[in-house]
Design a protein around this motif. Structure first.
Motif, PDB file in Angstrom:
ATOM      1  N   GLN A  63       7.780   3.583 -12.157  1.00  0.00           N
ATOM      2  CA  GLN A  63       8.308   4.325 -11.004  1.00  0.00           C
ATOM      3  C   GLN A  63       7.195   4.650 -10.012  1.00  0.00           C
ATOM      4  O   GLN A  63       7.386   4.535  -8.796  1.00  0.00           O
ATOM      5  CB  GLN A  63       8.987   5.615 -11.456  1.00  0.00           C
ATOM      6  CG  GLN A  63      10.354   5.426 -12.053  1.00  0.00           C
ATOM      7  CD  GLN A  63      10.982   6.752 -12.433  1.00  0.00           C
ATOM      8  OE1 GLN A  63      10.319   7.624 -12.996  1.00  0.00           O
ATOM      9  NE2 GLN A  63      12.253   6.904 -12.130  1.00  0.00           N
TER      10      GLN A  63
ATOM     11  N   CYS B 232       6.293   1.522  -8.206  1.00  0.00           N
ATOM     12  CA  CYS B 232       7.338   1.216  -7.223  1.00  0.00           C
ATOM     13  C   CYS B 232       7.175   2.102  -5.986  1.00  0.00           C
ATOM     14  O   CYS B 232       7.293   1.626  -4.849  1.00  0.00           O
ATOM     15  CB  CYS B 232       8.731   1.412  -7.830  1.00  0.00           C
ATOM     16  SG  CYS B 232       9.190   0.151  -9.029  1.00  0.00           S
TER      17      CYS B 232
ATOM     18  N   SER C   3      13.608  -1.841  -5.688  1.00  0.00           N
ATOM     19  CA  SER C   3      14.733  -1.106  -6.291  1.00  0.00           C
ATOM     20  C   SER C   3      15.298  -1.851  -7.486  1.00  0.00           C
ATOM     21  O   SER C   3      15.669  -1.241  -8.490  1.00  0.00           O
ATOM     22  CB  SER C   3      15.837  -0.887  -5.259  1.00  0.00           C
ATOM     23  OG  SER C   3      15.359  -0.129  -4.181  1.00  0.00           O
TER      24      SER C   3
ATOM     25  N   GLU D 239      12.959  -1.382 -10.445  1.00  0.00           N
ATOM     26  CA  GLU D 239      13.094  -0.020 -10.962  1.00  0.00           C
ATOM     27  C   GLU D 239      14.394   0.127 -11.760  1.00  0.00           C
ATOM     28  O   GLU D 239      14.427   0.744 -12.822  1.00  0.00           O
ATOM     29  CB  GLU D 239      13.066   0.971  -9.802  1.00  0.00           C
ATOM     30  CG  GLU D 239      12.754   2.373 -10.207  1.00  0.00           C
ATOM     31  CD  GLU D 239      12.467   3.261  -8.996  1.00  0.00           C
ATOM     32  OE1 GLU D 239      12.068   4.409  -9.239  1.00  0.00           O
ATOM     33  OE2 GLU D 239      12.630   2.827  -7.841  1.00  0.00           O
TER      34      GLU D 239
ATOM     35  N   HIS E 202      14.948   1.061 -15.773  1.00  0.00           N
ATOM     36  CA  HIS E 202      15.853   2.118 -16.226  1.00  0.00           C
ATOM     37  C   HIS E 202      16.867   1.564 -17.230  1.00  0.00           C
ATOM     38  O   HIS E 202      17.162   2.189 -18.254  1.00  0.00           O
ATOM     39  CB  HIS E 202      16.555   2.729 -15.028  1.00  0.00           C
ATOM     40  CG  HIS E 202      17.351   3.957 -15.349  1.00  0.00           C
ATOM     41  ND1 HIS E 202      17.804   4.269 -16.599  1.00  0.00           N
ATOM     42  CD2 HIS E 202      17.778   4.972 -14.572  1.00  0.00           C
ATOM     43  CE1 HIS E 202      18.484   5.389 -16.576  1.00  0.00           C
ATOM     44  NE2 HIS E 202      18.479   5.844 -15.363  1.00  0.00           N
TER      45      HIS E 202
ATOM     46  N   ARG F 262       5.913  -4.203 -13.773  1.00  0.00           N
ATOM     47  CA  ARG F 262       4.991  -3.787 -12.697  1.00  0.00           C
ATOM     48  C   ARG F 262       4.343  -4.989 -12.026  1.00  0.00           C
ATOM     49  O   ARG F 262       4.031  -4.953 -10.845  1.00  0.00           O
ATOM     50  CB  ARG F 262       3.906  -2.865 -13.255  1.00  0.00           C
ATOM     51  CG  ARG F 262       4.407  -1.489 -13.540  1.00  0.00           C
ATOM     52  CD  ARG F 262       3.280  -0.564 -13.803  1.00  0.00           C
ATOM     53  NE  ARG F 262       2.270  -1.180 -14.648  1.00  0.00           N
ATOM     54  CZ  ARG F 262       1.455  -0.525 -15.412  1.00  0.00           C
ATOM     55  NH1 ARG F 262       1.486   0.771 -15.447  1.00  0.00           N
ATOM     56  NH2 ARG F 262       0.558  -1.146 -16.154  1.00  0.00           N
TER      57      ARG F 262
END
Length: 161
Positions: free
Chosen positions: A69, A72, A104, A107, A111, A150
């Protein structure tokens, strides 16, 4: 009387042997009980260790996700700065959102990967050793995959003006 003493002396060794044998059986029974308690304690300890490792694995995956995160966010900031510095004055058909859409998506993938590990401590407590070992391996694989995400982030190319 001699017969009686000889009978007692003959039976004395048998009685003494019997007493030693009974003592050995009692000692063996106590040792068996202690061994069973030690085995139960070892199993409990091993299970507690696995629960701890499972918790650590989940923490590592969460930490990897937070790191993703942050990466990002940094990449978005780089793109925002790039768009601010290099956007055409009158606008263009190219939307800045096109450049940051992949951020997005990455990310969201992180999640989604993390979601199966979201168990409460009580749920971890009900798992047996095999389930905990599977959970630990899954947590390590998920953390590694999140770390790999990443590297899929692409910052803006530097323009030389």
């Amino acid at each position: 009387m001699d017969g009686f003493l000889s009978l007692i002396s003959d039976r004395f060794f048998e009685g003494f042997s019997l007493l030693i044998a009974v003592s050995a059986l009692i000692y063996a029974a106590l040792a068996h009980r202690v061994a069973k308690q030690a085995l139960a304690t070892a199993k409990t300890s091993a299970l507690a260790t696995l629960k701890f490792k499972a918790h650590e694995g989940r923490e590592r995956a969460e930490q990897s996700f937070h790191s993703l995160q942050s990466a990002c966010h940094d990449t978005r900031s780089q793109w925002d700065l790039h768009h601010h510095r290099h956007s055409p004055k009158l606008g263009s058909l190219h939307s800045p959102q096109d450049d940051t859409h992949h951020i997005s998506e990455i990310e969201r993938q992180g999640h989604t990967l993390l979601r199966p590990l979201d168990l409460s401590l009580s749920e971890l407590g009900t798992m047996d050793a095999t389930e905990l070992e599977d959970y630990i391996q899954r947590a390590h694989r998920i953390a590694a995959r999140i770390d790999q995400l990443r590297f899929e982030l692409s910052p803006p190319k530097q323009l030389f003006a």
